[in-house]
Design a protein around this motif. Structure first.
Motif, PDB file in Angstrom:
ATOM      1  N   SER A 228      39.007  33.804  51.556  1.00 10.16           N
ATOM      2  CA  SER A 228      39.839  34.302  50.617  1.00 10.16           C
ATOM      3  C   SER A 228      40.735  35.404  50.710  1.00 10.16           C
ATOM      4  N   ARG A 229      40.128  36.592  51.402  1.00 14.59           N
ATOM      5  CA  ARG A 229      41.167  37.700  51.576  1.00 14.59           C
ATOM      6  C   ARG A 229      42.387  37.377  52.770  1.00 14.59           C
ATOM      7  N   LEU A 230      42.025  36.553  53.461  1.00 14.70           N
ATOM      8  CA  LEU A 230      42.865  36.161  54.688  1.00 14.70           C
ATOM      9  C   LEU A 230      43.917  35.420  53.758  1.00 14.70           C
ATOM     10  N   LEU A 231      43.678  34.550  52.966  1.00 10.96           N
ATOM     11  CA  LEU A 231      44.657  33.700  52.172  1.00 10.96           C
ATOM     12  C   LEU A 231      45.685  34.835  51.223  1.00 10.96           C
ATOM     13  N   LEU A 232      44.848  35.438  50.431  1.00  8.79           N
ATOM     14  CA  LEU A 232      45.457  36.194  49.429  1.00  8.79           C
ATOM     15  C   LEU A 232      46.211  37.462  50.014  1.00  8.79           C
TER      16      LEU A 232
END
Length: 323
Positions: A228-232
């Motif tokens: 989620s951190r990589l995506l956002l």
């Protein structure tokens, strides 16, 4: 013996305990930050700040932006420039030309063409903006997830987009909207989102695949960053530019599509005020009263052209290869 003095700003730290010789002009550039793309504090400018700087200097962006701003204003407050009622008609004035207080004349039902043209902007802009937002959000979410995770989800989405691409848009509208009895804009918006998301999905998928291969994403993954951190945090800000460009250009296309479907009788329906409805009604009187067709068709053409020009300007600003 005194040591020779170095020109001010000619030595720059390397960040690893060393120093790097710079010319005076280069040192000044790092501090003042102009020709090399640095900001006032010497920090490199981002893609978005560079794009905004280029857009402010682009006359195409300025002209199209002013036209779109005017359209948005009259869509929100049409009474600012049109005090009449678009649904108030007088059959005794049907097909009459320009008169004092009625610069565009009257249509076949005796309605004021000027008032209907102004109020028609609200419908077209609403449909275009809502359809574009829906398509961008749905397509970006599906395409971004498929590009990031890959595997079976990516294969399934690819085959699904192929199916939707095989459906002709106008023919699909004739089939799907012909059974809808509602006169609101939402069935038309829903239809555009249903058939429009595959294009944005493919753009978002390719952009995410490219972005996730960059070194900073691999470094963040190695440091233990969650998906989620990589995506956002790392991928989305660097992959959203192509989606914005395509969505901006598509907005004008959706406005044109709404007018086409309304012209064919399956889009918006009376008493909704729409340029497509007025163009359809005026087509039967084009020889006797061409003004009925000229003004709504001209407003539609200017609106679509403004959004396409805006999209072209945004594309030129966000694509470093075009600079």
């Amino acid at each position: 013996m005194p040591e020779p003095q170095q020109p001010e700003g000619a030595i720059a730290g390397t960040g690893m305990g060393g120093a790097m010789d710079l010319a005076v002009s280069e040192a000044t550039t790092l501090e003042g930050g102009r020709p090399d793309g640095s900001g006032p504090s010497g920090k490199p400018r981002s893609l978005w700040s560079d794009a905004w700087r280029d857009l402010r200097r682009n006359p195409v962006f300025i002209i199209s932006g002013l036209v779109i701003l005017f359209l948005v204003v009259i869509s929100l407050w049409p009474s600012l420039i049109a005090s009449g009622n678009p649904l108030k008609c007088d059959l005794s004035k049907a097909q009459e030309g320009s008169q004092p207080g009625h610069p565009f004349g009257f249509d076949g039902q005796g309605c004021d063409v000027y008032t209907r043209t102004v109020y028609g902007a609200r419908t077209s802009v609403t449909v275009g903006v809502c359809a574009t937002l829906g398509v961008a959000l749905l397509g970006s979410a599906l395409g971004g997830l498929a590009g990031f995770f890959g595997g079976a989800w990516d294969s399934l989405l690819s085959r699904l987009t192929d199916i939707f691409f095989a459906i002709p848009v106008v023919l699909g509208g004739l089939v799907l909207l012909s059974v809808v009895t509602s006169s609101t804009v939402w069935p038309v918006i829903g239809f555009m989102v249903l058939l429009g998301w595959p294009q944005i999905s493919r753009i978002a998928r390719g952009s995410v695949i490219t972005a996730k291969q960059n070194d900073y994403v691999q470094a963040a993954r190695a440091l233990g960053a969650s998906n989620s951190r990589l995506l956002l945090r790392h991928i989305t800000p660097n992959a959203v530019a192509p989606v914005i460009v395509v969505a901006t250009i598509a907005l004008g296309t959706y406005i044109s599509l709404e007018a086409t479907l309304s012209y064919l009788g399956v889009g918006l329906k009376p008493p909704t005020v729409s340029w497509g409805i007025d163009i359809s009604a005026a087509s039967a009187y084009i020889r006797n009263a061409p003004h009925m067709l000229l003004w709504p068709a001209g407003a539609l053409a200017i609106t679509v052209l403004a959004f396409i020009m805006l999209g072209d300007a945004v594309r030129d600003a966000l694509d470093p290869k075009l600079r």
